[in-house]
Enzyme design. Structure first.
Site, PDB file in Angstrom:
ATOM      1  N   GLY A   1     -10.323  17.357  -1.050  1.00  0.00           N
ATOM      2  CA  GLY A   1      -8.931  17.013  -0.787  1.00  0.00           C
ATOM      3  C   GLY A   1      -8.800  15.594  -0.310  1.00  0.00           C
ATOM      4  N   PRO A   2      -7.590  15.087  -0.349  1.00  0.00           N
ATOM      5  CA  PRO A   2      -7.353  13.703   0.072  1.00  0.00           C
ATOM      6  C   PRO A   2      -7.692  13.502   1.550  1.00  0.00           C
ATOM      7  CG  PRO A   2      -5.292  14.801  -0.570  1.00  0.00           C
ATOM      8  CD  PRO A   2      -6.380  15.772  -0.789  1.00  0.00           C
ATOM      9  N   PRO A   3      -7.910  12.261   1.959  1.00  0.00           N
ATOM     10  CA  PRO A   3      -8.269  11.979   3.339  1.00  0.00           C
ATOM     11  C   PRO A   3      -7.178  12.453   4.308  1.00  0.00           C
ATOM     12  CG  PRO A   3      -8.237   9.953   2.027  1.00  0.00           C
ATOM     13  CD  PRO A   3      -7.783  11.053   1.142  1.00  0.00           C
TER      14      PRO A   3
ATOM     15  N   THR B   1      -6.520  15.408   5.524  1.00  0.00           N
ATOM     16  CA  THR B   1      -5.870  16.701   5.364  1.00  0.00           C
ATOM     17  C   THR B   1      -6.494  17.774   6.246  1.00  0.00           C
ATOM     18  OG1 THR B   1      -7.220  16.886   3.381  1.00  0.00           O
ATOM     19  CG2 THR B   1      -4.895  16.428   3.071  1.00  0.00           C
ATOM     20  N   GLY B   2      -7.508  17.403   7.023  1.00  0.00           N
ATOM     21  CA  GLY B   2      -8.031  18.371   7.986  1.00  0.00           C
ATOM     22  C   GLY B   2      -9.396  18.946   7.623  1.00  0.00           C
TER      23      GLY B   2
ATOM     24  N   GLU C   1      20.420  -3.946  -2.089  1.00  0.00           N
ATOM     25  CA  GLU C   1      20.238  -2.649  -1.430  1.00  0.00           C
ATOM     26  C   GLU C   1      21.429  -1.728  -1.672  1.00  0.00           C
ATOM     27  OE1 GLU C   1      17.422  -1.775  -0.453  1.00  0.00           O
ATOM     28  OE2 GLU C   1      16.536  -3.763  -0.537  1.00  0.00           O
TER      29      GLU C   1
ATOM     30  N   HIS D   1      21.166  -0.104  -4.942  1.00  0.00           N
ATOM     31  CA  HIS D   1      20.351   1.120  -4.939  1.00  0.00           C
ATOM     32  C   HIS D   1      21.161   2.285  -4.400  1.00  0.00           C
ATOM     33  CE1 HIS D   1      16.540  -0.641  -6.000  1.00  0.00           C
ATOM     34  NE2 HIS D   1      16.400  -1.354  -4.892  1.00  0.00           N
TER      35      HIS D   1
END
Ligand code: ADP
Ligand code: ZN
Length: 641
Positions: A222-224, A226-227, A444, A447
């Site tokens: 898993g990605p950094p 995430t536990g 802005e 947008h």
């Protein structure tokens, strides 16, 4: 980079910005924690300051030092301390250690401070040559030092020449990692898996009696942030078994054979202490596919990997050494590692969903005085794409801000400010009134207005001229739910809204005056449009996946020649053609919206220049007076070819 962009655009395009130069992509995890080579526990702290050696000794004697990481042969240290001076918050401090302070390690042991030494990384050729020559000499000289200092110290001190083949794993016999399963939220499947392992470690008979074999290796993918580390710590703690932890990169050394020796050493210690947990973080650093990468393989790494494979095969029936590996790149791991009997169980740990984020926020709010006006649910809504570590960091930042403002509890104000900082970067001061400022305001509001009148677009949260990071102004949108599935009409309204900034510049100031500020908008738009065509089957070419997620990435870990499929030229042309069609269609749509709503835009710009940050509700009210806002639930349908 490509991956990040994909993630950014998919997991919540929640703000649009005008940047001065270069690219500004939204990546909460990048912004969250400064990456250093210091261990995870240290990383959690945001502040980093310096301290003299003398002061450090005082801290040590007062018992305020919690953890020390030694670098450069103990010339530098990164110290984690909790002192009344910092209001009992954990601080990360750099300390330069004078030559001759050789008793330091003794002292650290005396005060029972958790410490680790990190071998210096020498990239310089001369240093390499010199150390090869010097090594035998140091070796002899080092013996004395070694015998003096190394007893009772299974973790090994990397700075001592004798311990170079020793594992640098940190070892805790009675791990009081302080982490219990209750501290982990939002990753329930992984947790369930690990609860089972704990139950095995506690009552192995229950399993062996029915012939069940417990896995030797579990790979957390898993990605950094995430536990993954948290899970490994929790099992060690809950099962009350010894815990070894090491980062894969610590095996990869410049001397051939050392990595392998370290693996051997680690596993020897582990089986002496079985049952126990061995946690190998960033296992891809050793476990990368053999013979892969640019310029052929790396002998040292391969030897290390082979040793790891041998060791994992070694303990035939599992006597209780459970190896937990963590990586975010399972795709580059050597397939041998994933065979039965090694890491035969893979547990995916994903970024938390909305409910998961609420759970994680609750965990981290437990020990903090959170004001009544703070809604953790709302905060979770605002933070799609955040990892557990990002969320922990967010609340930590909020607490720091509350201290700065001399408040006794953390209020909505600090929480919002912390979220803004993490997503958008640190706020700067708004520029003086001039033409540029007016242009940014129009950009802005461009947008904001396109986002407001389009169905299937998120609501405006606020528009601001307070610069953050590289952005000169920002429009924030509130994503109302997790955006893991995005419809075609949502993608189109995102593209139109993202082009709304440039469209406003163009309509109001004329084509010759448009600025470079829209460059990151344009990049996002191009990515989105291209993905619609090549990945999501949302164009005239049809439901064909022409590219995969990784396309475009220079893929260092993979097998050479596997990068992306070669698209036939004719298909490539059709892709480009469709991408252009989508973008042109959306540009026209954006310009139409700006032209149709010029009155509101002018009013909003004046107000924005006045207040600098315009609240979403106020903006909506303004728009409501002049425009009939769409029913956000009805789909927005369009044809562009
Ligand atoms: P990883 O090993 O996946 O990179 P870590 O386990 O080191 O991530 O997480 C870093 C920190 O982020 C943890 O110490 C914890 O404070 C927080 N964190 C991450 N994931 C979670 C989670 N699922 N629940 C609670 N806190 C989390
Ligand atoms: Zn913009």
């Amino acid at each position: 980079m490509w991956r990040n962009i994909l993630r950014n655009t998919l997991f919540g395009l929640i703000l649009l910005s005008i940047t001065s130069i270069g690219v500004k992509t939204f990546n909460p995890s990048d912004a969250a924690i400064p990456e250093t080579n210091v261990r995870n526990e240290v990383n959690q702290n945001v502040v980093s300051s310096r301290m003299t050696y003398g002061r450090f000794l005082e801290y040590l004697e007062m018992g305020w030092v919690k953890q020390v990481d030694l670098y450069d042969n103990s010339r530098n240290a990164i110290v984690v301390a909790v002192s009344p001076e910092s209001e009992d918050r954990s601080q990360t401090i750099r300390v330069e250690i004078p030559v001759g302070a050789s008793q330091l390690i003794q002292k650290l042991k005396e005060y029972d401070v958790d410490f680790d030494a990190h071998p210096a990384e020498n990239k310089n050729l001369w240093v390499t040559v010199a150390s090869n020559v010097l090594l035998p000499i140091l070796f002899v000289g080092g013996l004395f030092y070694f015998f003096q200092n190394s007893e009772n110290f299974p973790g090994g001190s990397g700075s001592s020449p004798m311990s170079i083949g020793k594992s640098t794993a940190r070892f805790e016999k009675r791990p009081d990692t302080g982490v219990v399963f209750n501290d982990i939220a939002g990753i329930d499947e992984a947790k369930a898996e690990f609860e089972e392992i704990v139950s095995f470690l506690k009552q192995p008979d229950k399993y062996t009696i029915v012939g069940a074999k417990i896995p030797k290796g579990i790979l957390l993918v898993g990605p950094p942030g995430t536990g993954k580390t948290l899970l490994a710590k929790a099992i060690a703690n809950e099962a009350d078994v010894p815990f070894f932890s090491v980062a894969g990169s610590e095996f990869v050394e410049m001397f051939i054979g050392i990595g392998a020796a370290r693996v051997r050493d680690l596993f020897k210690k582990a089986s002496d202490n079985a049952p126990c947990i061995v946690f190998i973080d960033e296992i891809d650093a050793v476990g990368r596919e053999r013979g892969a990468g640019v310029g052929g393989g790396n002998d040292e790494r391969e030897q290390t990997l082979n040793q790891l494979l041998t060791e994992m095969d070694g303990f035939k029936e599992n006597k209780g050494v459970i190896v937990v590996g963590a990586t975010n790149r399972v795709d580059i791991l050597d397939s041998a590692l994933l065979r039965p009997g090694r890491f035969d169980r893979q547990v995916t740990v994903n970024l938390p969903d909305r409910l998961g984020r609420v759970g994680i926020l609750k965990v981290h709010a437990r020990n903090k005085p959170i004001g009544d006006d703070v809604s953790l649910v709302q905060l979770a809504n605002r933070t799609p794409g955040f990892s557990g570590a990002d969320l922990a960091n967010l609340l930590n930042e909020a607490a720091i801000l509350a201290t700065r403002y001399k408040k006794t509890s953390i209020t909505k104000n600090e929480v919002n400010e912390a979220a803004d900082r993490i997503i958008g970067g640190i706020a700067g001061t708004p520029m003086e009134d001039n033409k540029n400022k007016r242009l940014i305001a129009y950009h802005e509001v461009g947008h904001a207005i396109t986002g407001s009148v389009l169905k299937s677009h998120d609501e405006v949260e606020k528009i601001t001229l307070v610069p953050r990071g590289a952005a000169k102004g920002l429009t924030w949108f509130t994503p109302d739910e997790d955006q893991s599935l995005i419809s075609r009409s949502e993608l189109l309204s995102r593209i139109i809204t993202t082009l709304g900034g440039r469209a406003a510049e163009q309509v109001v100031f004329g084509t010759p005056e448009v600025t470079t500020g829209a460059s990151s908008d344009l990049q996002q738009v191009t990515n989105l449009a291209r993905q619609m065509v090549t990945r999501f089957g949302m164009s005239n070419i049809g439901p064909i996946a022409l590219e995969d997620e990784n396309n475009g990435q220079v893929f260092l870990g993979g097998t050479m020649g596997q990068e992306g499929s070669e698209l036939a030229e004719s298909i490539a042309d059709r892709i480009d053609d469709q991408v252009c069609k989508i973008i042109n269609y959306c540009e026209q749509k954006a310009i139409d919206i700006i032209l149709d709503n010029r009155v509101v835009i002018d009013l909003a710009v004046e107000r924005l220049l006045d207040v600098e940050t315009l609240d979403g509700a106020e903006f909506r009210e303004l728009v409501n007076t002049y425009t009939v806002l769409p029913d956000k639930k009805a789909p927005y349908i369009s044809k562009f070819s």
